[in-house]
Design an enzyme around this catalytic site. Structure first.
Site, mmCIF file in Angstrom:
data_model
loop_
_atom_site.group_PDB
_atom_site.id
_atom_site.type_symbol
_atom_site.label_atom_id
_atom_site.label_comp_id
_atom_site.label_asym_id
_atom_site.label_seq_id
_atom_site.Cartn_x
_atom_site.Cartn_y
_atom_site.Cartn_z
ATOM 1 N N LYS A 1 25.645 8.115 -14.862
ATOM 2 C CA LYS A 1 25.732 7.668 -13.722
ATOM 3 C C LYS A 1 25.330 6.011 -13.992
ATOM 4 C CE LYS A 1 26.045 10.834 -10.638
ATOM 5 N NZ LYS A 1 25.069 11.497 -10.338
ATOM 6 N N ARG B 1 23.887 18.847 -15.231
ATOM 7 C CA ARG B 1 25.729 19.175 -15.049
ATOM 8 C C ARG B 1 26.009 17.236 -15.716
ATOM 9 N NH1 ARG B 1 26.381 16.998 -9.762
ATOM 10 N NH2 ARG B 1 26.390 18.910 -8.795
#
Length: 183
Positions: free
Chosen positions: A126, A160
């Site tokens: 991210k 995830r």
């Protein structure tokens, strides 16, 4: 044999995906964007990941607002007949949050345990990792590993990730440490 998750906030897409064999739906707007979505999931009794999201990153009380949003989503799902055990929550790292907000949510993830649903943490590669470490997306594996490990220690039940082999090792080691200290 692995479960297939489809990311969508569109009821028609969710219904078609479930009919085609998808096992669960990940709604990045936590069932609150499209009113028909919750009924599609309730009718199918399909597991759902309800994620916190917000159009802007402005908060008076970050964790209270994230928890409040997720609680409202859980209540909405249950009110429409979705079994409570089909609900997974995701605090939405990278969605409607500043870098500091994302770090705070990861560090205070355990506060969401009070909602009584499994917590999924999706931090893999991210932008928050890139912003902290000043790295391009393809060089964020160590940052991802740190967020996965801290996330697990703070209560994440599912993660995830992109780099599955490496993160399975991180998760297994973190689990071993956390479990051994509580025995």
């Amino acid at each position: 044999p692995l479960p297939l998750s489809v990311d969508t906030s569109k009821p028609g897409v969710a219904k078609a995906a479930l009919e085609a064999g998808a096992d669960l739906i990940n709604d990045i707007w936590g069932l609150q964007k499209e009113p028909e979505m919750v009924q599609v999931l309730a009718d199918a009794q399909a597991p759902v990941i309800i994620m916190h999201n917000k159009a802007t990153a402005d908060y008076n009380d970050l964790m209270a607002e994230v928890a409040g949003f997720l609680k409202a989503s859980i209540n909405l799902a249950v009110a429409h007949g979705l079994s409570r055990d089909k609900i997974i929550i995701d605090p939405g790292i990278g969605f409607g949050k500043s870098t500091v907000d994302n770090l705070t949510v990861i560090n205070r993830l355990d506060e969401l345990k009070a909602l009584g649903a499994p917590i999924l943490l999706g931090t893999s590669r991210k932008s928050v990792i890139g912003q902290v470490l000043h790295l391009p997306v393809e060089e964020r594996i160590e940052g991802t590993a740190a967020t996965v490990s801290v996330g697990i220690t703070r209560g994440a039940d599912l993660i995830r990730v992109h780099d599955v082999k490496a993160m399975v090792r991180v998760a297994r080691m973190t689990d071993a440490i956390v479990r051994s200290s509580s025995d």
